[in-house]
Motif scaffolding. Sequence first.
Motif, PDB file in Angstrom:
ATOM      1  N   GLU A  23       3.718  -1.766   1.672  1.00 53.62           N
ATOM      2  CA  GLU A  23       2.713  -0.954   2.358  1.00 53.62           C
ATOM      3  C   GLU A  23       2.653  -1.291   3.850  1.00 53.62           C
ATOM      4  N   ARG A  24       3.350  -2.326   4.252  1.00 48.03           N
ATOM      5  CA  ARG A  24       3.330  -2.737   5.650  1.00 48.03           C
ATOM      6  C   ARG A  24       4.433  -2.007   6.423  1.00 48.03           C
ATOM      7  N   ARG A  25       4.052  -0.930   7.116  1.00 48.52           N
ATOM      8  CA  ARG A  25       5.036  -0.124   7.845  1.00 48.52           C
ATOM      9  C   ARG A  25       5.755  -0.945   8.911  1.00 48.52           C
ATOM     10  N   ASP A  26       5.047  -1.865   9.561  1.00 55.60           N
ATOM     11  CA  ASP A  26       5.669  -2.672  10.597  1.00 55.60           C
ATOM     12  C   ASP A  26       6.761  -3.572  10.027  1.00 55.60           C
ATOM     13  N   LEU A  27       6.530  -4.117   8.830  1.00 56.67           N
ATOM     14  CA  LEU A  27       7.537  -4.971   8.197  1.00 56.67           C
ATOM     15  C   LEU A  27       8.707  -4.143   7.667  1.00 56.67           C
ATOM     16  N   ARG A  28       8.407  -2.957   7.168  1.00 56.75           N
ATOM     17  CA  ARG A  28       9.493  -2.055   6.727  1.00 56.75           C
ATOM     18  C   ARG A  28      10.400  -1.728   7.911  1.00 56.75           C
ATOM     19  N   GLU A  29       9.794  -1.431   9.044  1.00 56.60           N
ATOM     20  CA  GLU A  29      10.592  -1.098  10.232  1.00 56.60           C
ATOM     21  C   GLU A  29      11.452  -2.286  10.658  1.00 56.60           C
ATOM     22  N   GLN A  30      10.869  -3.461  10.674  1.00 54.99           N
ATOM     23  CA  GLN A  30      11.593  -4.668  11.079  1.00 54.99           C
ATOM     24  C   GLN A  30      12.793  -4.919  10.156  1.00 54.99           C
ATOM     25  N   ALA A  31      12.553  -4.819   8.844  1.00 54.19           N
ATOM     26  CA  ALA A  31      13.625  -5.065   7.876  1.00 54.19           C
ATOM     27  C   ALA A  31      14.695  -3.973   7.945  1.00 54.19           C
ATOM     28  N   PHE A  32      14.257  -2.730   8.071  1.00 51.75           N
ATOM     29  CA  PHE A  32      15.206  -1.617   8.104  1.00 51.75           C
ATOM     30  C   PHE A  32      16.129  -1.732   9.311  1.00 51.75           C
ATOM     31  N   LYS A  33      15.550  -2.038  10.475  1.00 53.47           N
ATOM     32  CA  LYS A  33      16.358  -2.117  11.692  1.00 53.47           C
ATOM     33  C   LYS A  33      17.380  -3.250  11.602  1.00 53.47           C
ATOM     34  N   ALA A  34      17.007  -4.352  10.951  1.00 48.98           N
ATOM     35  CA  ALA A  34      17.979  -5.430  10.748  1.00 48.98           C
ATOM     36  C   ALA A  34      19.090  -4.985   9.798  1.00 48.98           C
ATOM     37  N   TRP A  35      18.728  -4.238   8.783  1.00 51.24           N
ATOM     38  CA  TRP A  35      19.690  -3.779   7.771  1.00 51.24           C
ATOM     39  C   TRP A  35      20.736  -2.862   8.399  1.00 51.24           C
TER      40      TRP A  35
END
Length: 695
Positions: A237-249
């Motif tokens: 549910e944490r959009r900021d963490l999703r963005e951080q992880a996605f960009k690293a991926w």
Amino acid sequence: MSSPSQFNQALINWNGLHGLPRFDAVADGDFAAAFESALASHEREIDALASNKEEPTFDNTVVALEIAGDELSRVSALFWNRAGAHTNDVIQALEREISPKMSRHYSKIGMNADLFKRIDALWEKRESLGLTLEQTRVLERHWKGFVKSGAKLPKAEQEKLASINEKLAGLGTSFGQNVLADEKSWLLILSSEDELAGLPDFLRDAMAAAARERGEDGKYAVTLSRSIIEPFLTFSERRDLREQAFKAWVARGENAGATDNRGVIRETLALRGEVAKLLGYGNFAELKLDNTMAKTPQAVNDLLRAVWSRAVKRAQEEEADIAGLITAEGKNHDVMPWDWRHYAEKIRAQRFNFSEAELKPYLQLEKIIDACFDVAGRLFGIRAVEKKGIAAYHPDVRVFEIRDRDDKLVALFLGDYFARSSKRSGAWMSSFQSQHKLVLKNGHHGEMPIIYNVCNFAKPAEGKPALLSLDDARTLFHEFGHALHGMLSNVTYPSVAGTGVSRDFVELPSQLYEHWLTVPAILKEYAVHFETGEPMPQALLDKVLAARTFNSGFATVEFTSSALVDMAFHTRNKVDDPMAVQAEVLSEIGMPKSIVMRHATPHFQHIFSGGYSAGYYSYMWSEVLDADAFAAFEETGDAFDGEMARKLRDNIYSTGGSVDPEDAYKGFRGKLPSPDAMLVKKGLATFEELTGSDA
């Protein structure tokens, strides 16, 4: 040069269970000397073959070539398995050294004028030799292999080609190692309940295990393993963490440091263009497609473009649904790539009244493995017997005997299912030993296939079962389909055994096998709750089957954009800036900003280190075949129809490359397919739309 006694004989004398290698007797430091000896031994065999004064015959030339290099094949099989599935600094250093050395070795063979003279003489008079169909295919494979290795080129151009191929081998190794390094080095450690918001228990368990493995006991790790990153992007549910992880991926291979792949890609594409030019092709794609079902880049692009237009239209509809849900939640941001999986899952839960988290307790790894074996038993009459206590190349790897209806041993199968930092990402099938019926120099009459599957599922906490997503379960079936292609092989010559088929046919047995996962009889028996043992409720099963085409626009856009970029790279004579070409292609086709390529260029291992250059399309090409092939079973009203299963085994799974793929498919189905069944299967078209029928 090392003498045979100066290297570890366990690398070539496999005396474990039924001829399995003794993995526990091989140390990382043993490979260098073994390669040195095996390369020299193979070179002597080739020199003897090429200098044979006897008139060339199929036996003294082609068969001799088929069985030459057995020691090198064995050392290589063990080494490349370790390099992909359980690597370390020692193995990676040798990989960087041995890749160009192996390329140089095989280039020398391919350019051996005396050896090619013998092969060419047989090829010229092939119609008068009384060869079987399989022998003709084997001769053709060798002749074309020599020609594509530069056998007909002048000496200076041969040397240039060998040098280029050597460089390409090194670049491919660097590319893969860079991606693995980026995957290993990135970690997002979470600890607070707020950071874990929305994450189901199965994912928390997997993240806790990943954290423990990395010395962060009591915390939770988001890694770039697909089995963790994808569910994290789905449930967090944490959009900021999703963005951080996605960009690293998506930034793997593009991090502006020692592991940045952009320079590797530029050089690779330039060298591939030179190879094509040297061999007389307009571009590298023409070279790669010369011996495939598709045959031309135009045919590939026609299929991809036709599917793209339907896929992007469906994806736009899916994006509109997601945007509506975002608004309904009182938020006003655009749909971004790190949002898609999260909101698509919420829509699926609403529309079909179930979520991935609800489904996962019914998909235990153990049960899905059993389901794979059961389907093989029902279709092909084989069964798996696990052999406990047999040392493999990692403690997690399991060993199975594969036996037929008469209890005859037909193959060995190894399953390596869990992610670890020493393993490259993805899933694959390979072999330690391929099936054939030739007499080897060691006196063995033929060999039994020894096949393995590698997956990257999240390892559960001690005492808990491994739970899969539906995509994970499909992956397991997919790779076992490849394994069956190797294990059911029934040919005479090793070069056409098992998966030794054209690139756009090799995915048919694997993708077709996926269909049996969702056959109701299989789901009812094996999709049982890990705590209660109760089968998946009929209502949930119905929802799962009804949702099969959900989000298909997204999935098809992800794949097709990657395949179109692959073709663009390899149909151009010059690519100065690969990332600019990627951007240009995506802009031209109208790539939605809310979706990214399934494999962005800097970590596109299929085409830069995995053998699928100008070939990523082949998954879709095979999907056209597999949808039509499974329809053959559906038309009988029985997913396990005995006669269809016999035709499938006899024409597809057992013939390897001994038959032309078009003839093999027609032998099974009676005709070649159109893309229609694939479009309907994906939910991108209806039967009525395609036929113009009102029925």
